[in-house]
Design an enzyme around this catalytic site. Structure first.
Site, PDB file in Angstrom:
ATOM      1  N   ARG A  54       5.191 -44.744 -23.031  1.00  0.00           N
ATOM      2  CA  ARG A  54       4.947 -44.422 -21.626  1.00  0.00           C
ATOM      3  C   ARG A  54       4.522 -42.954 -21.516  1.00  0.00           C
ATOM      4  O   ARG A  54       3.650 -42.594 -20.747  1.00  0.00           O
ATOM      5  CB  ARG A  54       6.188 -44.693 -20.758  1.00  0.00           C
ATOM      6  N   TYR A 106     -12.403 -46.152   0.050  1.00  0.00           N
ATOM      7  CA  TYR A 106     -11.997 -47.439  -0.507  1.00  0.00           C
ATOM      8  C   TYR A 106     -10.798 -47.973   0.284  1.00  0.00           C
ATOM      9  O   TYR A 106      -9.857 -47.238   0.576  1.00  0.00           O
ATOM     10  CB  TYR A 106     -11.636 -47.246  -1.986  1.00  0.00           C
ATOM     11  N   ASP A 178     -13.316 -39.177  -5.549  1.00  0.00           N
ATOM     12  CA  ASP A 178     -13.301 -40.468  -6.232  1.00  0.00           C
ATOM     13  C   ASP A 178     -14.729 -40.720  -6.705  1.00  0.00           C
ATOM     14  O   ASP A 178     -15.626 -40.961  -5.903  1.00  0.00           O
ATOM     15  CB  ASP A 178     -12.813 -41.554  -5.258  1.00  0.00           C
ATOM     16  N   LYS A 203     -14.464 -50.377 -12.843  1.00  0.00           N
ATOM     17  CA  LYS A 203     -15.846 -50.573 -12.417  1.00  0.00           C
ATOM     18  C   LYS A 203     -16.812 -50.151 -13.542  1.00  0.00           C
ATOM     19  O   LYS A 203     -16.808 -50.773 -14.584  1.00  0.00           O
ATOM     20  CB  LYS A 203     -16.086 -49.822 -11.110  1.00  0.00           C
TER      21      LYS A 203
HETATM   22  C1  LIG Z   1     -11.964 -50.353  -7.010  1.00  0.00           C
HETATM   23  C2  LIG Z   1     -11.859 -48.986  -6.455  1.00  0.00           C
HETATM   24  C3  LIG Z   1     -10.627 -48.305  -6.401  1.00  0.00           C
HETATM   25  C4  LIG Z   1      -9.317 -48.954  -6.801  1.00  0.00           C
HETATM   26  O1  LIG Z   1      -9.267 -49.194  -8.165  1.00  0.00           O
HETATM   27  P1  LIG Z   1      -8.435 -50.406  -8.832  1.00  0.00           P
HETATM   28  O2  LIG Z   1      -8.732 -50.233 -10.276  1.00  0.00           O
HETATM   29  O3  LIG Z   1      -8.937 -51.676  -8.240  1.00  0.00           O
HETATM   30  O4  LIG Z   1      -6.991 -50.167  -8.486  1.00  0.00           O
HETATM   31  C5  LIG Z   1     -10.628 -47.003  -5.928  1.00  0.00           C
HETATM   32  N1  LIG Z   1     -11.769 -46.407  -5.496  1.00  0.00           N
HETATM   33  C6  LIG Z   1     -12.953 -47.041  -5.525  1.00  0.00           C
HETATM   34  C7  LIG Z   1     -14.169 -46.324  -5.043  1.00  0.00           C
HETATM   35  C8  LIG Z   1     -13.049 -48.341  -5.997  1.00  0.00           C
HETATM   36  O5  LIG Z   1     -14.229 -48.970  -5.987  1.00  0.00           O
END
Ligand SMILES: *Cc1c(COP(=O)(O)O)cnc(C)c1O
Length: 388
Positions: A54, A106, A178, A203
């Site tokens: 961890r 998001y 982000d 993604k």
């Molecule tokens: C998908 C996404 C998230 C969240 O991520 P997860 O891996 O699904 O928890 C945060 N920000 C953006 C821009 C996203 O597309």
């Protein structure tokens, strides 16, 4: 390989080699996966830098070094999801601290702020106006984090990272970007003044729609000390197999993003002016409201194209049911093309009036353009248009 020579390498080289040094024990060109929870110590407290997975694990460490290098940050902490990474940044704050964010963040980030962290005393404030002036009007001495995405989802607005960084720093707040949609292949927020870069590696970073993951990247070692403390204390870490998949994805990030951008740009141009559509949104089309800014702060328009049907819901649904190469699915950033109906799928939790006021109408579709052959994508979109 020393920490220094990776700085001299270009992006595509770092994507393949940083964190991927041959295994010193066996010479294995691809480093092994370390599925271990614990590490044998020669004597209590005498270990090789690892005690419990961890806290740290070599496979996760390799991924963290790779992502830190690609974002031009010094340090990275990886998480079990983008949402866990996002939550960790908010966990650095205290009751009464204000978080200022663009309202089109998001959905999961909005939900974390409003339905989790607000309950612990954080004060989320949202602006519907993406201009730096709007951020300047809303920051004050209580603002501890300013949070943005650029491009946004699904309207693909681009926010001025450098200008908003200066505004956040003017009141002593940290600035978080982000960077999931652009990836470091197209945009480097730390270079433009961000203190935190956050990723859903689910993604484009993973890139193959086969793993969930997240990351926080920073430049300031004191900030990473806090993030690493919280990563270990709260425990939302990714397993070694998931880290391996993400690291493997990263190796092709540069070429994938080139192809995503080329296919998306070509598809956007193909659809522009289509009689069934009222709008085609893509940051590198000249009629995009943030075209000049997008060109300045990104080196590619990204892989997402948003389209709006004139005949609204009925046509949009028919399109989603008719595609054959595209799949109708949530998520984005994988090699395969996906189409998503945000009003019904990803943005359903936002009340209809608010959603529509923001432009996420029932006729809007988000295309995550994959890296298939462009001719097949165009033929698929054309035949689905014929049925819509
Ligand atoms: C998908 C996404 C998230 C969240 O991520 P997860 O891996 O699904 O928890 C945060 N920000 C953006 C821009 C996203 O597309």
């Amino acid at each position: 390989m020393t920490a220094n020579d990776d700085k001299a390498w270009h992006f595509a080289t770092r994507a393949i080699h940083v964190g991927q040094e041959p295994d010193p024990l066996t010479g294995a060109t691809v480093p092994p996966i370390h599925p271990t929870s614990t590490y044998t110590q020669a004597s209590p407290g005498k270990h090789k830098g690892y005690e419990y997975s961890r806290s740290s694990n070599p496979t996760r460490g390799a991924l963290e070094r790779a992502l830190a290098s690609l974002e031009g940050g010094a340090l990275c902490a990886c998480f079990a999801s983008g949402s866990a990474a996002t939550s960790c940044v908010f966990a650095t704050l205290s009751p009464g601290d204000k978080v200022l964010a663009y309202s089109d963040v998001y959905g999961g980030t909005f939900r974390l702020l409003k339905r989790v962290w607000e309950g612990f005393g954080l004060v989320p404030v949202f602006t519907d106006d993406p201009s730096p002036q709007a951020f300047a009007r809303l920051v004050d001495s209580k603002t501890r984090v300013v949070w943005i995405e650029s491009p946004t989802n699904p309207l693909l607005r681009c926010l001025d990272i450098k200008a908003i960084a200066d505004i956040a720093h003017g009141v002593g707040a940290r600035f978080a970007v982000d960077n999931t949609f652009a990836t470091p292949a197209l945009q480097l927020p730390i270079q433009l003044g961000a203190d935190y870069v956050i990723h859903s590696t689910t993604k484009y970073i993973g890139g193959h729609s086969d793993v969930i993951g997240g990351a926080v990247i920073v430049k300031d070692p004191a900030l990473m000390e806090r993030i690493a403390f919280l990563q270990n204390a709260m425990g939302g870490v990714p397993g070694p197999f998931d880290c391996f998949l993400q690291q493997r994805g990263i190796k092709t990030l540069a070429v994938r993003m080139e192809r995503h951008c080329a296919n998306a740009m070509a598809l956007a141009k193909h659809l522009q002016g289509h009689p069934q559509l009222s709008k085609v949104i893509y940051p590198f089309l000249e009629d995009h409201p943030d075209y000049a800014l997008a060109k300045k702060q990104m080196c590619g328009g990204g892989g997402i194209v948003t389209i709006v049907f004139k005949r609204e819901r009925e046509a949009a649904l028919r399109f989603c049911e008719s595609v054959k190469v595209f799949s109708c699915a949530e998520s984005l950033g994988g090699v395969e093309s996906l189409v998503c109906h945000p009003a019904i799928m990803t943005h359903a939790s936002i009340p209809k009036e608010i959603r529509e006021a923001r432009g996420v109408t029932d006729g809007l579709l988000r295309l995550s353009v994959g890296i298939e052959d462009l001719a097949d994508l165009i033929a698929d979109v054309d035949q689905a248009m014929g049925r819509a």
